[in-house]
Design a protein around this motif. Structure first.
Motif, PDB file in Angstrom:
ATOM      1  N   GLU A 191       0.823  -1.210   0.000  1.00  0.00           N
ATOM      2  CA  GLU A 191       0.000   0.000   0.000  1.00  0.00           C
ATOM      3  C   GLU A 191       0.858   1.261   0.000  1.00  0.00           C
ATOM      4  OE1 GLU A 191      -2.610  -0.226   3.297  1.00  0.00           O
ATOM      5  OE2 GLU A 191      -3.753  -1.946   2.514  1.00  0.00           O
ATOM      6  N   ARG A 192       2.181   1.091  -0.030  1.00  0.00           N
ATOM      7  CA  ARG A 192       3.077   2.250  -0.030  1.00  0.00           C
ATOM      8  C   ARG A 192       3.304   2.744  -1.454  1.00  0.00           C
ATOM      9  NH1 ARG A 192       4.955  -1.305   3.870  1.00  0.00           N
ATOM     10  NH2 ARG A 192       4.973  -0.434   5.992  1.00  0.00           N
ATOM     11  N   ASP A 193       3.738   3.983  -1.545  1.00  0.00           N
ATOM     12  CA  ASP A 193       3.998   4.558  -2.863  1.00  0.00           C
ATOM     13  C   ASP A 193       5.257   3.981  -3.491  1.00  0.00           C
ATOM     14  OD1 ASP A 193       1.838   6.592  -3.063  1.00  0.00           O
ATOM     15  OD2 ASP A 193       2.780   7.336  -1.240  1.00  0.00           O
ATOM     16  N   ALA A 194       6.207   3.549  -2.671  1.00  0.00           N
ATOM     17  CA  ALA A 194       7.423   2.898  -3.175  1.00  0.00           C
ATOM     18  C   ALA A 194       7.896   1.896  -2.131  1.00  0.00           C
ATOM     19  CB  ALA A 194       8.521   3.918  -3.458  1.00  0.00           C
ATOM     20  N   GLU A 195       8.069   0.650  -2.542  1.00  0.00           N
ATOM     21  CA  GLU A 195       8.514  -0.397  -1.607  1.00  0.00           C
ATOM     22  C   GLU A 195       9.705  -1.129  -2.211  1.00  0.00           C
ATOM     23  OE1 GLU A 195       7.356  -3.475   1.675  1.00  0.00           O
ATOM     24  OE2 GLU A 195       5.928  -2.007   0.905  1.00  0.00           O
ATOM     25  N   PHE A 196      10.836  -1.119  -1.473  1.00  0.00           N
ATOM     26  CA  PHE A 196      12.073  -1.746  -1.916  1.00  0.00           C
ATOM     27  C   PHE A 196      12.334  -3.009  -1.105  1.00  0.00           C
ATOM     28  CE2 PHE A 196      12.461   2.598  -3.229  1.00  0.00           C
ATOM     29  CZ  PHE A 196      13.245   2.585  -4.364  1.00  0.00           C
ATOM     30  N   ASP A 197      12.854  -4.006  -1.786  1.00  0.00           N
ATOM     31  CA  ASP A 197      13.236  -5.270  -1.153  1.00  0.00           C
ATOM     32  C   ASP A 197      14.699  -5.523  -1.521  1.00  0.00           C
ATOM     33  OD1 ASP A 197      13.551  -7.864  -0.228  1.00  0.00           O
ATOM     34  OD2 ASP A 197      11.500  -8.438  -0.758  1.00  0.00           O
ATOM     35  N   LEU A 198      15.603  -5.437  -0.528  1.00  0.00           N
ATOM     36  CA  LEU A 198      17.028  -5.616  -0.768  1.00  0.00           C
ATOM     37  C   LEU A 198      17.438  -7.059  -0.524  1.00  0.00           C
ATOM     38  CD1 LEU A 198      18.514  -2.428   0.971  1.00  0.00           C
ATOM     39  CD2 LEU A 198      17.477  -2.672  -1.300  1.00  0.00           C
ATOM     40  N   THR A 199      18.425  -7.526  -1.269  1.00  0.00           N
ATOM     41  CA  THR A 199      18.941  -8.881  -1.101  1.00  0.00           C
ATOM     42  C   THR A 199      20.419  -8.825  -0.733  1.00  0.00           C
ATOM     43  OG1 THR A 199      19.571  -9.113  -3.429  1.00  0.00           O
ATOM     44  CG2 THR A 199      17.316  -9.714  -2.828  1.00  0.00           C
ATOM     45  N   ALA A 200      20.892  -9.887  -0.110  1.00  0.00           N
ATOM     46  CA  ALA A 200      22.285  -9.931   0.334  1.00  0.00           C
ATOM     47  C   ALA A 200      23.259 -10.021  -0.829  1.00  0.00           C
ATOM     48  CB  ALA A 200      22.492 -11.119   1.281  1.00  0.00           C
ATOM     49  N   ASP A 201      22.806 -10.427  -2.012  1.00  0.00           N
ATOM     50  CA  ASP A 201      23.704 -10.548  -3.157  1.00  0.00           C
ATOM     51  C   ASP A 201      23.863  -9.241  -3.937  1.00  0.00           C
ATOM     52  OD1 ASP A 201      21.254 -10.365  -4.339  1.00  0.00           O
ATOM     53  OD2 ASP A 201      21.386 -12.235  -5.463  1.00  0.00           O
ATOM     54  N   ALA A 247       9.327   2.413   1.753  1.00  0.00           N
ATOM     55  CA  ALA A 247       9.765   1.349   2.656  1.00  0.00           C
ATOM     56  C   ALA A 247      10.948   0.626   2.036  1.00  0.00           C
ATOM     57  CB  ALA A 247       8.629   0.363   2.940  1.00  0.00           C
ATOM     58  N   VAL A 248      11.907   0.253   2.892  1.00  0.00           N
ATOM     59  CA  VAL A 248      13.075  -0.527   2.470  1.00  0.00           C
ATOM     60  C   VAL A 248      13.207  -1.707   3.413  1.00  0.00           C
ATOM     61  CG1 VAL A 248      15.568  -0.560   2.142  1.00  0.00           C
ATOM     62  CG2 VAL A 248      14.260   1.492   1.535  1.00  0.00           C
ATOM     63  N   THR A 249      13.091  -2.919   2.881  1.00  0.00           N
ATOM     64  CA  THR A 249      13.229  -4.128   3.685  1.00  0.00           C
ATOM     65  C   THR A 249      14.630  -4.688   3.505  1.00  0.00           C
ATOM     66  OG1 THR A 249      10.882  -4.628   3.427  1.00  0.00           O
ATOM     67  CG2 THR A 249      12.314  -6.422   4.165  1.00  0.00           C
ATOM     68  N   LEU A 250      15.360  -4.846   4.620  1.00  0.00           N
ATOM     69  CA  LEU A 250      16.729  -5.340   4.588  1.00  0.00           C
ATOM     70  C   LEU A 250      16.755  -6.861   4.452  1.00  0.00           C
ATOM     71  CD1 LEU A 250      18.253  -3.177   7.477  1.00  0.00           C
ATOM     72  CD2 LEU A 250      18.332  -2.724   5.017  1.00  0.00           C
ATOM     73  N   PRO A 251      17.877  -7.405   3.978  1.00  0.00           N
ATOM     74  CA  PRO A 251      17.999  -8.869   3.929  1.00  0.00           C
ATOM     75  C   PRO A 251      18.019  -9.457   5.340  1.00  0.00           C
ATOM     76  CG  PRO A 251      19.663  -7.787   2.554  1.00  0.00           C
ATOM     77  CD  PRO A 251      19.052  -6.726   3.399  1.00  0.00           C
ATOM     78  N   ARG A 270      13.347 -10.047   9.275  1.00  0.00           N
ATOM     79  CA  ARG A 270      13.921  -8.938   8.522  1.00  0.00           C
ATOM     80  C   ARG A 270      13.471  -7.604   9.099  1.00  0.00           C
ATOM     81  NH1 ARG A 270      12.773 -10.174   2.288  1.00  0.00           N
ATOM     82  NH2 ARG A 270      14.434  -8.624   2.069  1.00  0.00           N
ATOM     83  N   ASP A 271      14.363  -6.603   9.026  1.00  0.00           N
ATOM     84  CA  ASP A 271      14.028  -5.236   9.444  1.00  0.00           C
ATOM     85  C   ASP A 271      13.488  -4.458   8.251  1.00  0.00           C
ATOM     86  OD1 ASP A 271      14.843  -5.777  11.976  1.00  0.00           O
ATOM     87  OD2 ASP A 271      16.679  -4.572  11.913  1.00  0.00           O
ATOM     88  N   ARG A 272      12.435  -3.704   8.485  1.00  0.00           N
ATOM     89  CA  ARG A 272      11.852  -2.865   7.438  1.00  0.00           C
ATOM     90  C   ARG A 272      11.861  -1.413   7.913  1.00  0.00           C
ATOM     91  NH1 ARG A 272       6.252  -4.799   5.448  1.00  0.00           N
ATOM     92  NH2 ARG A 272       7.602  -6.231   4.267  1.00  0.00           N
ATOM     93  N   ILE A 273      12.439  -0.554   7.097  1.00  0.00           N
ATOM     94  CA  ILE A 273      12.532   0.877   7.390  1.00  0.00           C
ATOM     95  C   ILE A 273      11.444   1.587   6.602  1.00  0.00           C
ATOM     96  CG2 ILE A 273      14.037   2.905   7.290  1.00  0.00           C
ATOM     97  CD1 ILE A 273      16.363   0.742   7.177  1.00  0.00           C
ATOM     98  N   THR A 274      10.662   2.418   7.272  1.00  0.00           N
ATOM     99  CA  THR A 274       9.541   3.078   6.612  1.00  0.00           C
ATOM    100  C   THR A 274       9.579   4.577   6.860  1.00  0.00           C
ATOM    101  OG1 THR A 274       8.080   2.728   8.520  1.00  0.00           O
ATOM    102  CG2 THR A 274       8.101   1.029   6.813  1.00  0.00           C
ATOM    103  N   TRP A 275       9.130   5.333   5.863  1.00  0.00           N
ATOM    104  CA  TRP A 275       8.932   6.774   5.966  1.00  0.00           C
ATOM    105  C   TRP A 275       7.504   7.089   5.518  1.00  0.00           C
ATOM    106  CZ3 TRP A 275      13.234   4.641   3.607  1.00  0.00           C
ATOM    107  CH2 TRP A 275      14.496   4.945   4.155  1.00  0.00           C
TER     108      TRP A 275
END
Length: 265
Positions: free
Chosen positions: A49-59, A157-161, A187-192
């Protein structure tokens, strides 16, 4: 000879200028359908439901989903210090209609959408019936320092690996600071609530703290040993000077002289 050389140099310069102008006119190279149609390493989460959602990977890759409702186009670029704006490179392009239908890049183009690249940016332009959809793509980005421009205003939102965190200030950093951190599974998720301009997420793997702590301990031991060795060498040098009859002024001797001067002006 000189005239021929001058003509050759002029011809080469003309070709270089022509090539540069041609590259700009033709958009700096088209994004191939094969690149847009590539499969993402994991399915996109279009349910956000966010305007931009990022999912980061360890690779060192990311996936992002944008809400592009009521937008006619989206300009994607990276700002550089010396070269100016550069087009954002990405792959695995997907578009989701309001009814839930998902299409890839070549289908997006076939239905009237555009994905064009110039020397300065990558443009995504939507067809008339694409007014309530979502856009997703994948790219390269390290979770240890992930910097990105906010191409759409609103919540991010940015979700860390798994195993990554930003809790320790020395090695973890998040900007803007008006953020919240929540735990989703492992996983930790950072939101603004709102981001404009750009954002930075600098994270670390929790096992890195052991390595960092070991480096600090080893560095401290080396510093202590070095200080003790230096003091020992300094004392040996003073002893040699005394044996040679040379003047040696220890700190205590200087203090004694100062005290005597204060007593007998």
């Amino acid at each position: 000879m000189n005239r021929r050389f001058a003509l050759a140099v002029a011809a080469v310069a003309l070709l270089a200028v022509s090539a540069g102008c041609l590259g700009y006119v033709t958009g700096g190279g088209e994004v191939a359908n094969e690149t847009l149609d590539a499969e993402p390493n994991e399915p996109y989460d279009f349910e956000t439901e966010r305007d931009a959602e990022f999912d980061l990977t360890a690779d060192g890759t990311y996936r992002v989903v944008y809400n592009v409702s009521e937008r006619e186009e989206l300009r994607l670029y990276e700002g550089t210090v010396y070269a100016g704006d550069q087009p954002l490179e990405f792959e695995a392009f997907r578009y989701q209609y309001a009814d839930g239908e998902i299409i890839n890049g070549s289908e997006f183009r076939a239905r009237g959408g555009e994905v064009d690249r110039t020397p300065d940016e990558t443009w995504v332009r939507f067809a008339d019936d694409m007014d309530e959809g979502k856009l997703a793509f994948s790219g390269s980005g390290s979770p240890r320092r992930f910097t990105f421009l906010a191409y759409v205003e609103g919540s991010h939102a940015v979700t860390l690996p798994p195993g990554f965190s930003t809790d320790v200030p020395l090695v973890g950093h998040v900007s803007p600071r008006s953020h919240e951190v929540e735990t989703v599974g492992d996983r930790d998720r950072i939101t603004w609530e709102s981001v404009s301009g750009s954002f930075v997420v600098q994270s670390y793997r929790e096992t890195d703290l052991l390595i960092f702590g070991g480096i600090v301990v080893i560095g401290s031991i080396v510093a202590i040993v070095g200080t003790v060795k230096f003091r020992r060498q300094l004392e040996e040098l003073r002893d040699r000077r005394r044996q040679m009859g040379l003047g040696v002024y220890d700190d205590e001797d200087v203090d004694d002289e100062t005290d005597r001067d204060d007593e007998f002006p």
